[in-house]
Scaffold this motif. Structure first.
Motif, PDB file in Angstrom:
ATOM      1  N   ARG A   6       0.883  -1.169   0.000  1.00 31.88           N
ATOM      2  CA  ARG A   6       0.000   0.000   0.000  1.00 31.88           C
ATOM      3  C   ARG A   6       0.923   1.222   0.000  1.00 31.88           C
ATOM      4  O   ARG A   6       1.751   1.364   0.902  1.00 31.88           O
ATOM      5  CB  ARG A   6      -0.910   0.038   1.236  1.00 31.88           C
ATOM      6  N   SER A   7       0.796   2.071  -1.008  1.00 28.29           N
ATOM      7  CA  SER A   7       1.742   3.187  -1.137  1.00 28.29           C
ATOM      8  C   SER A   7       1.033   4.454  -1.614  1.00 28.29           C
ATOM      9  O   SER A   7       0.015   4.393  -2.303  1.00 28.29           O
ATOM     10  CB  SER A   7       2.852   2.836  -2.150  1.00 28.29           C
ATOM     11  N   ILE A   8       1.627   5.591  -1.249  1.00 29.65           N
ATOM     12  CA  ILE A   8       1.136   6.880  -1.725  1.00 29.65           C
ATOM     13  C   ILE A   8       2.345   7.800  -1.917  1.00 29.65           C
ATOM     14  O   ILE A   8       3.336   7.698  -1.181  1.00 29.65           O
ATOM     15  CB  ILE A   8       0.122   7.503  -0.736  1.00 29.65           C
ATOM     16  N   ALA A   9       2.277   8.658  -2.912  1.00 29.74           N
ATOM     17  CA  ALA A   9       3.413   9.525  -3.244  1.00 29.74           C
ATOM     18  C   ALA A   9       3.129  10.979  -2.878  1.00 29.74           C
ATOM     19  O   ALA A   9       1.988  11.446  -2.984  1.00 29.74           O
ATOM     20  CB  ALA A   9       3.735   9.423  -4.729  1.00 29.74           C
ATOM     21  N   ASP A  10       4.157  11.659  -2.443  1.00 30.13           N
ATOM     22  CA  ASP A  10       4.134  13.115  -2.293  1.00 30.13           C
ATOM     23  C   ASP A  10       4.898  13.653  -3.495  1.00 30.13           C
ATOM     24  O   ASP A  10       6.140  13.696  -3.499  1.00 30.13           O
ATOM     25  CB  ASP A  10       4.805  13.515  -0.978  1.00 30.13           C
ATOM     26  N   VAL A  11       4.152  14.034  -4.536  1.00 35.88           N
ATOM     27  CA  VAL A  11       4.776  14.411  -5.806  1.00 35.88           C
ATOM     28  C   VAL A  11       5.648  15.639  -5.640  1.00 35.88           C
ATOM     29  O   VAL A  11       6.729  15.738  -6.238  1.00 35.88           O
ATOM     30  CB  VAL A  11       3.693  14.632  -6.882  1.00 35.88           C
ATOM     31  N   SER A  12       5.218  16.572  -4.800  1.00 35.70           N
ATOM     32  CA  SER A  12       5.992  17.808  -4.643  1.00 35.70           C
ATOM     33  C   SER A  12       7.364  17.524  -4.019  1.00 35.70           C
ATOM     34  O   SER A  12       8.351  18.179  -4.358  1.00 35.70           O
ATOM     35  CB  SER A  12       5.218  18.807  -3.782  1.00 35.70           C
ATOM     36  N   ARG A  13       7.445  16.557  -3.120  1.00 37.22           N
ATOM     37  CA  ARG A  13       8.716  16.215  -2.469  1.00 37.22           C
ATOM     38  C   ARG A  13       9.422  15.057  -3.168  1.00 37.22           C
ATOM     39  O   ARG A  13      10.533  14.699  -2.795  1.00 37.22           O
ATOM     40  CB  ARG A  13       8.473  15.864  -0.998  1.00 37.22           C
ATOM     41  N   GLN A  14       8.731  14.435  -4.156  1.00 36.66           N
ATOM     42  CA  GLN A  14       9.290  13.318  -4.917  1.00 36.66           C
ATOM     43  C   GLN A  14       9.713  12.160  -4.014  1.00 36.66           C
ATOM     44  O   GLN A  14      10.797  11.581  -4.152  1.00 36.66           O
ATOM     45  CB  GLN A  14      10.458  13.767  -5.797  1.00 36.66           C
ATOM     46  N   VAL A  15       8.804  11.819  -3.093  1.00 36.61           N
ATOM     47  CA  VAL A  15       9.033  10.664  -2.225  1.00 36.61           C
ATOM     48  C   VAL A  15       7.762   9.819  -2.173  1.00 36.61           C
ATOM     49  O   VAL A  15       6.658  10.290  -2.436  1.00 36.61           O
ATOM     50  CB  VAL A  15       9.438  11.079  -0.785  1.00 36.61           C
ATOM     51  N   VAL A  16       7.951   8.561  -1.828  1.00 41.01           N
ATOM     52  CA  VAL A  16       6.843   7.607  -1.704  1.00 41.01           C
ATOM     53  C   VAL A  16       6.831   7.072  -0.279  1.00 41.01           C
ATOM     54  O   VAL A  16       7.885   6.697   0.263  1.00 41.01           O
ATOM     55  CB  VAL A  16       7.015   6.432  -2.701  1.00 41.01           C
ATOM     56  N   TYR A  17       5.650   7.061   0.318  1.00 39.69           N
ATOM     57  CA  TYR A  17       5.463   6.459   1.632  1.00 39.69           C
ATOM     58  C   TYR A  17       4.750   5.126   1.425  1.00 39.69           C
ATOM     59  O   TYR A  17       3.661   5.075   0.837  1.00 39.69           O
ATOM     60  CB  TYR A  17       4.636   7.378   2.528  1.00 39.69           C
ATOM     61  N   ALA A  18       5.348   4.049   1.910  1.00 43.05           N
ATOM     62  CA  ALA A  18       4.814   2.728   1.594  1.00 43.05           C
ATOM     63  C   ALA A  18       4.787   1.823   2.812  1.00 43.05           C
ATOM     64  O   ALA A  18       5.628   1.927   3.707  1.00 43.05           O
ATOM     65  CB  ALA A  18       5.641   2.067   0.485  1.00 43.05           C
ATOM     66  N   VAL A  19       3.786   0.936   2.785  1.00 40.44           N
ATOM     67  CA  VAL A  19       3.661  -0.111   3.799  1.00 40.44           C
ATOM     68  C   VAL A  19       3.589  -1.441   3.047  1.00 40.44           C
ATOM     69  O   VAL A  19       2.786  -1.602   2.127  1.00 40.44           O
ATOM     70  CB  VAL A  19       2.389   0.060   4.651  1.00 40.44           C
TER      71      VAL A  19
END
Length: 381
Positions: A111-124
């Motif tokens: 399960r993942s979501i991206a912060d496009v402005s910071r160009q990072v992905v937070y994932a579980v």
């Protein structure tokens, strides 16, 4: 009266610093694999569960692009999912295999979501290796049981099929014996004698063809393998199935055929014969006693208003209770004696669904059952 006390918030909001400590504590102790990754494909942060699950140190996980840990067969789907993440589409449902330090692989569900402005992905990621192994084992066991069910069908049919074969074989042998004994007189006789010889040989050929069809049908029921879809006509398959289980039907009930025109189907004829054979046997076994004068089985086929194919198999047998109807297509559910696998109708359901159709049942105790198979219009290419 004293003034009412101020209401107390049962879950007071902690100071900002305390909240940060709690989130940090959660990240480090989570049993799931938590990570922050960059759009460049590298892990930026991982929690300790990564190391306990896969065996790699944090330094080793950070050293190479994370896709290097993914099983080669799963990389294309993984990279496609990451591409969608970069477009701001949350990722759910991706399951792939990650390589452990000892060379084995673990199944991870993401399960993942991206912060496009910071160009990072937070994932579980959750380790679902055990569940996948159990699912694969369940499928293997079910495949074995389906094979056993097919062979059990052959066993139940064997005695009747032997009877079906013996009848035309006896007829063939009697005709051939008579023809051999009378051959000289038949050859020397007139037109009538020669006509009698042709008739005996023709009848023998028809009997041999019947035996061939029965043997072919029995082989069809026993066959296990990958489905091969072909353009098939429905009526001959239904007639073949009736021929195969004729011994079960003949002494139990009177058969009513209403076989109308139906379009060609793109289907595996083997599986369709399995479907019809199971449903016919189910109808035959619904009668508590043999009484062809009262017991009836109606087999109908027709084209519905939308161009789809409909097959109905109806009996006036014992019928089923609402509780039985609710579980009728469940694998392993059976109302018959101990030892029955209870997969016959589950297989029927699987075959119909695989063709994009549906199978429904109407039944009442003491009044019989109506099985209706609806297959969608699917013009043969």
């Amino acid at each position: 009266m004293p003034p009412p006390e101020d209401p107390v918030d049962p879950k007071p909001t902690p100071p900002a610093g305390e909240a940060e400590v709690s989130l940090e504590h959660f990240f480090e102790l989570s049993l799931d694999l938590l990570t922050v990754a960059g759009f460049d494909g590298y892990f930026k942060r991982v929690n300790p569960t990564w190391s306990t699950t896969l065996g790699w140190t944090r330094a080793e996980l950070f050293a190479v692009p994370s896709v290097e840990f993914v099983h080669p067969e799963d990389r294309a789907a993984t990279l496609a999912a990451r591409h969608r993440l970069k477009d701001g589409v949350p990722l759910t449902g991706l399951t792939n295999r990650y390589r452990c330090k000892d060379g084995t692989y673990r199944w991870l569900e993401w399960r993942s979501i991206a912060d496009v402005s910071r160009q990072v992905v937070y994932a579980v990621a959750r380790d679902v290796t055990l569940q996948r192994s159990e699912e694969l084992e369940r499928r293997r066991v079910q495949a074995q049981l389906r094979s056993s069910e097919r062979m059990a069908s052959v066993g139940r049919l064997a005695a009747g099929v032997a009877h079906e074969i013996n009848n035309p074989l006896a007829f063939i042998m009697a005709n051939l014996r008579s023809a051999l004994e009378d051959l000289p007189s038949l050859l020397d006789g007139g037109p009538q004698a020669r006509a009698d010889l042709v008739e005996m040989l023709t009848d023998s050929l028809e009997g041999a063809e019947r035996v061939r069809k029965i043997v072919r049908g029995l082989g069809t029921i026993a066959r296990v393998g990958t489905a091969h879809r072909l353009p098939v006509r429905l009526q001959p398959l239904i007639e073949q199935s009736i021929s195969l289980v004729g011994h079960e039907l003949r002494y139990r009930a009177r058969l009513q055929l209403e076989l109308g025109e139906t379009p060609l189907l793109e289907a595996d004829p083997t599986r369709l014969e399995q479907l019809f054979t199971h449903l016919l046997l189910n109808a035959a076994q619904s009668f508590s006693k043999e009484d062809p004068e009262r017991n009836t089985i109606r087999v109908a086929s027709f084209t519905d208003a939308g161009g789809g194919t409909v097959i109905e198999i109806e009996d006036n047998g014992s019928g089923m209770s609402p509780a039985t109807l609710e579980r009728l297509f469940e694998p392993f559910f059976t109302t018959r004696e101990v030892g029955e696998a209870g997969l016959g109708l589950a297989i029927c359901h699987e075959i119909v669904v695989d063709l994009g159709g549906r199978i429904t049942v109407q039944s009442q105790l003491g009044k019989g059952s109506l099985f209706r198979v609806e297959l969608p219009a699917d013009p043969v290419r």
